[in-house]
Design a protein around this motif. Structure first.
Motif, PDB file in Angstrom:
ATOM      1  N   VAL A  32       0.944 -14.075 -21.739  1.00  0.00           N
ATOM      2  CA  VAL A  32       1.318 -14.208 -20.333  1.00  0.00           C
ATOM      3  C   VAL A  32       0.924 -12.922 -19.618  1.00  0.00           C
ATOM      4  O   VAL A  32       1.234 -11.826 -20.080  1.00  0.00           O
ATOM      5  N   GLN A  33       0.243 -13.080 -18.499  1.00  0.00           N
ATOM      6  CA  GLN A  33      -0.126 -11.932 -17.683  1.00  0.00           C
ATOM      7  C   GLN A  33       0.580 -12.012 -16.342  1.00  0.00           C
ATOM      8  O   GLN A  33       0.746 -13.095 -15.778  1.00  0.00           O
TER       9      GLN A  33
ATOM     10  N   VAL B 237      -3.238  -5.079 -10.122  1.00  0.00           N
ATOM     11  CA  VAL B 237      -2.907  -4.544 -11.447  1.00  0.00           C
ATOM     12  C   VAL B 237      -2.340  -5.685 -12.276  1.00  0.00           C
ATOM     13  O   VAL B 237      -1.424  -6.384 -11.845  1.00  0.00           O
ATOM     14  N   THR B 238      -2.884  -5.884 -13.461  1.00  0.00           N
ATOM     15  CA  THR B 238      -2.448  -6.954 -14.348  1.00  0.00           C
ATOM     16  C   THR B 238      -1.896  -6.355 -15.630  1.00  0.00           C
ATOM     17  O   THR B 238      -2.515  -5.468 -16.218  1.00  0.00           O
TER      18      THR B 238
ATOM     19  N   LEU C 127       6.156  -1.675 -18.240  1.00  0.00           N
ATOM     20  CA  LEU C 127       5.441  -2.683 -17.457  1.00  0.00           C
ATOM     21  C   LEU C 127       5.848  -2.626 -15.988  1.00  0.00           C
ATOM     22  O   LEU C 127       5.009  -2.766 -15.099  1.00  0.00           O
ATOM     23  N   VAL C 128       7.133  -2.414 -15.724  1.00  0.00           N
ATOM     24  CA  VAL C 128       7.597  -2.276 -14.342  1.00  0.00           C
ATOM     25  C   VAL C 128       6.908  -1.082 -13.690  1.00  0.00           C
ATOM     26  O   VAL C 128       6.403  -1.177 -12.565  1.00  0.00           O
ATOM     27  N   ARG C 129       6.873   0.058 -14.384  1.00  0.00           N
ATOM     28  CA  ARG C 129       6.198   1.247 -13.830  1.00  0.00           C
ATOM     29  C   ARG C 129       4.724   0.965 -13.589  1.00  0.00           C
ATOM     30  O   ARG C 129       4.167   1.365 -12.573  1.00  0.00           O
ATOM     31  N   GLN C 130       4.093   0.284 -14.509  1.00  0.00           N
ATOM     32  CA  GLN C 130       2.663  -0.020 -14.370  1.00  0.00           C
ATOM     33  C   GLN C 130       2.414  -0.874 -13.126  1.00  0.00           C
ATOM     34  O   GLN C 130       1.464  -0.643 -12.394  1.00  0.00           O
ATOM     35  N   LEU C 131       3.273  -1.854 -12.898  1.00  0.00           N
ATOM     36  CA  LEU C 131       3.082  -2.762 -11.764  1.00  0.00           C
ATOM     37  C   LEU C 131       3.482  -2.161 -10.423  1.00  0.00           C
ATOM     38  O   LEU C 131       2.996  -2.597  -9.382  1.00  0.00           O
TER      39      LEU C 131
ATOM     40  N   ASP D 286      -6.788  -4.708 -13.984  1.00  0.00           N
ATOM     41  CA  ASP D 286      -7.821  -5.662 -13.637  1.00  0.00           C
ATOM     42  C   ASP D 286      -7.951  -5.654 -12.135  1.00  0.00           C
ATOM     43  O   ASP D 286      -7.202  -6.317 -11.439  1.00  0.00           O
ATOM     44  N   ARG D 287      -8.876  -4.909 -11.625  1.00  0.00           N
ATOM     45  CA  ARG D 287      -9.059  -4.757 -10.183  1.00  0.00           C
ATOM     46  C   ARG D 287      -9.895  -5.883  -9.589  1.00  0.00           C
ATOM     47  O   ARG D 287     -10.065  -5.948  -8.394  1.00  0.00           O
TER      48      ARG D 287
END
Length: 131
Positions: free
Chosen positions: A82-83, A89-90, A104-108, A127-128
Motif C-alpha cells: 500500500v502506498q 511524496v509517496t 512515515l508521518v514525518r516523511q509525508l 515519487d515526484r
C-alpha cells in the motif's frame, strides 16, 4: 490535508476492501474517503479504480490513518503493498510499529519529503512524478 492511497497489483477488490476498513476504523473517523480513478491513459480500455482519495481536516489524523492502513495489511493473507501519497511524496506502508508510523508521518509532512532528522525512512520512497 489531501492524500491518495493505492493498493499495488490490485484489480480494485483490495482497494474497495481497504476503503470499507477505513470507513469503519475509529482512527479514521472524520476523514473523507472516496474511490477515484486517475486520469485515463491513451489506449486504455477505461478508467478503473486506482486510489482512495482521503481528506483529513488536519495532519493530526495522519498517524491514525497510516496505522489503520498497516493494520488492514496485516489482516490480509497476502499483505498487499500500500502506498500513500501527499503533495508528490509517496511512502510505502510496511509495518505498524509506532516508530515506523512516526517516520512515515514525518516523511509525508516535512518540507521536500525529507525526514526531520535528516534521514529518509527505509520504507519510504519519493515519487515526484505524480501529483
Amino acid at each position: 490535508m489531501r492524500l491518495g492511497i493505492t493498493v499495488l497489483d490490485d484489480d480494485g477488490g483490495q482497494l474497495r476492501a481497504l476503503q470499507r476498513w477505513l470507513l469503519r476504523d475509529q482512527d479514521t473517523a472524520g476523514a473523507t474517503l472516496a474511490l477515484r480513478a486517475r486520469d485515463a491513459t491513451p489506449g486504455a480500455m477505461g478508467p478503473g479504480l486506482d486510489l482512495i482519495d482521503v481528506v483529513l481536516s488536519n495532519a493530526v489524523g495522519l498517524g491514525g490513518l497510516l496505522l489503520a492502513v498497516a493494520t488492514w495489511r496485516r489482516s490480509r493473507g497476502n499483505a498487499p503493498s500500500v502506498q500513500v501519497e501527499h503533495e508528490g511524496v509517496t511512502v510505502t506502508v510496511n509495518g505498524a510499529d509506532a516508530e515506523q508510523i512516526e517516520r512515515l508521518v514525518r516523511q509525508l509532512t516535512s518540507p521536500a519529503g525529507r525526514a526531520t532528522d535528516g534521514t529518509a525512512p527505509p520504507t519510504a520512497t519519493a515519487d515526484r512524478s505524480r501529483s
